[in-house]
Scaffold this active site. Sequence first.
Site, mmCIF file in Angstrom:
data_model
loop_
_atom_site.group_PDB
_atom_site.id
_atom_site.type_symbol
_atom_site.label_atom_id
_atom_site.label_comp_id
_atom_site.label_asym_id
_atom_site.label_seq_id
_atom_site.Cartn_x
_atom_site.Cartn_y
_atom_site.Cartn_z
ATOM 1 N N PHE A 178 43.215 40.604 43.276
ATOM 2 C CA PHE A 178 41.814 41.030 43.355
ATOM 3 C C PHE A 178 41.277 41.178 41.940
ATOM 4 O O PHE A 178 41.591 42.143 41.240
ATOM 5 C CB PHE A 178 41.748 42.359 44.117
ATOM 6 C CG PHE A 178 40.364 42.843 44.450
ATOM 7 C CD1 PHE A 178 39.626 42.259 45.466
ATOM 8 C CD2 PHE A 178 39.817 43.916 43.768
ATOM 9 C CE1 PHE A 178 38.359 42.730 45.796
ATOM 10 C CE2 PHE A 178 38.559 44.398 44.083
ATOM 11 C CZ PHE A 178 37.827 43.801 45.101
ATOM 12 N N GLY A 179 40.467 40.211 41.509
ATOM 13 C CA GLY A 179 40.009 40.154 40.126
ATOM 14 C C GLY A 179 38.653 40.801 39.922
ATOM 15 O O GLY A 179 37.630 40.099 39.861
ATOM 16 N N GLU A 191 37.944 44.617 34.411
ATOM 17 C CA GLU A 191 37.975 43.838 33.160
ATOM 18 C C GLU A 191 38.415 44.723 32.001
ATOM 19 O O GLU A 191 38.424 45.958 32.128
ATOM 20 C CB GLU A 191 36.590 43.253 32.877
ATOM 21 C CG GLU A 191 36.129 42.275 33.941
ATOM 22 C CD GLU A 191 34.819 41.591 33.619
ATOM 23 O OE1 GLU A 191 34.452 40.660 34.357
ATOM 24 O OE2 GLU A 191 34.160 41.986 32.630
ATOM 25 N N GLU A 194 41.388 51.657 41.928
ATOM 26 C CA GLU A 194 40.457 51.612 43.063
ATOM 27 C C GLU A 194 39.517 52.821 43.049
ATOM 28 O O GLU A 194 39.171 53.384 44.081
ATOM 29 C CB GLU A 194 41.215 51.485 44.389
ATOM 30 C CG GLU A 194 41.966 50.164 44.485
ATOM 31 C CD GLU A 194 42.370 49.785 45.882
ATOM 32 O OE1 GLU A 194 41.635 50.132 46.826
ATOM 33 O OE2 GLU A 194 43.399 49.110 46.022
ATOM 34 N N THR A 232 38.655 56.045 40.027
ATOM 35 C CA THR A 232 39.307 57.260 39.539
ATOM 36 C C THR A 232 38.926 58.454 40.418
ATOM 37 O O THR A 232 37.964 58.417 41.187
ATOM 38 C CB THR A 232 38.877 57.565 38.099
ATOM 39 O OG1 THR A 232 37.464 57.834 38.092
ATOM 40 C CG2 THR A 232 39.190 56.405 37.164
#
Length: 386
Positions: A126-127, A130, A365, A367
Amino acid sequence: MLARDFGLTETQRDFRRMAAEFVDAEIAPNAREWDRAEHVDQSVVRRLGELGFLGLTLDERYGGVDADMLSYVLVTEELGRGDSAVRGIVSVSLGLVSKTIAAHGTDEQKQEWLPRLISGEALGCFGLTEPGTGSDAGSLSTRAKRDGGDWVINGSKMFITNGTWAKVALTFARTSDRGITAFLVPTDSPGFTATEIKGKLGLRGQATAELTFDNVRVPDSARLGEVDKGLGIALGTLSRGRISVAAGAVGVAQAALDAATRYATEREQFGKPIASFQLVQELLADAAVDVQASRLLTHQVARMADAGMKPKEYATDASAAKYHASETAVRVTNNCLQVFGGYGFIDEYPVGKYVRDARVLTLYEGTSQVQKLIIGRDLTGVNAMT
């Protein structure tokens, strides 16, 4: 023992039982060596596929398994109990990639990718994250530009689970000043590079990578969903994904509690088991209640999904479950290490690994701070993230 079966159907119990047996036989005995080697044996991926764990809740036409979200949560918890690195393989490839293809993909995309992902022949990654963009997903800088009937992607992604193992990268790229679009990028595409990240605090056996896109060309048929509508896909996917992260957090906390309870009954000091000391029992009792509370929060949001609610409708509940369960995992594993004393500080015993693996659950996913802001926004109607 606090009840763990209340309200479960026999089918749901069967899924959990099957996962628990697999974990006890094939995952837990290897977890320490995988952690030391910073590498999970890749044969485990095929086993996950053979058992159907990579196809839970997906259409049987593609090889999926008829199961509800709560069954998926029960399996994910057991995998987390065995090794969070293995749980992450399933959470990402199934929870973030396969389910997103099933929800938003064309018939051709489903036919191309789902059978391979479900069987374990291929994994997905799952990109989204970045190097310069984490919590603020909307500000990503990876770009995709049209070139005839193709798209050309340039940029990079960071901390991508399954990154060096994946055959397809669900990639989010900016396609206009206001819009982000999702693409299914085969990882053997020219210009695509995955570089494994070593030296992690936890999840050491998991293949985590930096992805680089250097003029990666994909056809428009690789686009997932509408142009400039990818951020909504990403956020909906993360709402679903937080359920499995919460379940994994419950699993690692349960594993720590189980280990500490066993140790407390075996270890003797002052001529008797340390379980006979009140402060040790306090640590274990607090842990047991915290774990069960997180489990119930996670089961509740899974049931909301099973009732047909859309991700945006249970997003706050998913954030609450993920926040509570991940913070609980950190607190419980740390307190269970205290039960072990100095022995908890060496990897002859598993509890140190549980502490390290739990820590990242408060980061990815979304913080814990982001989860609080989502909950606060729902309570007040005021968005404090902008």
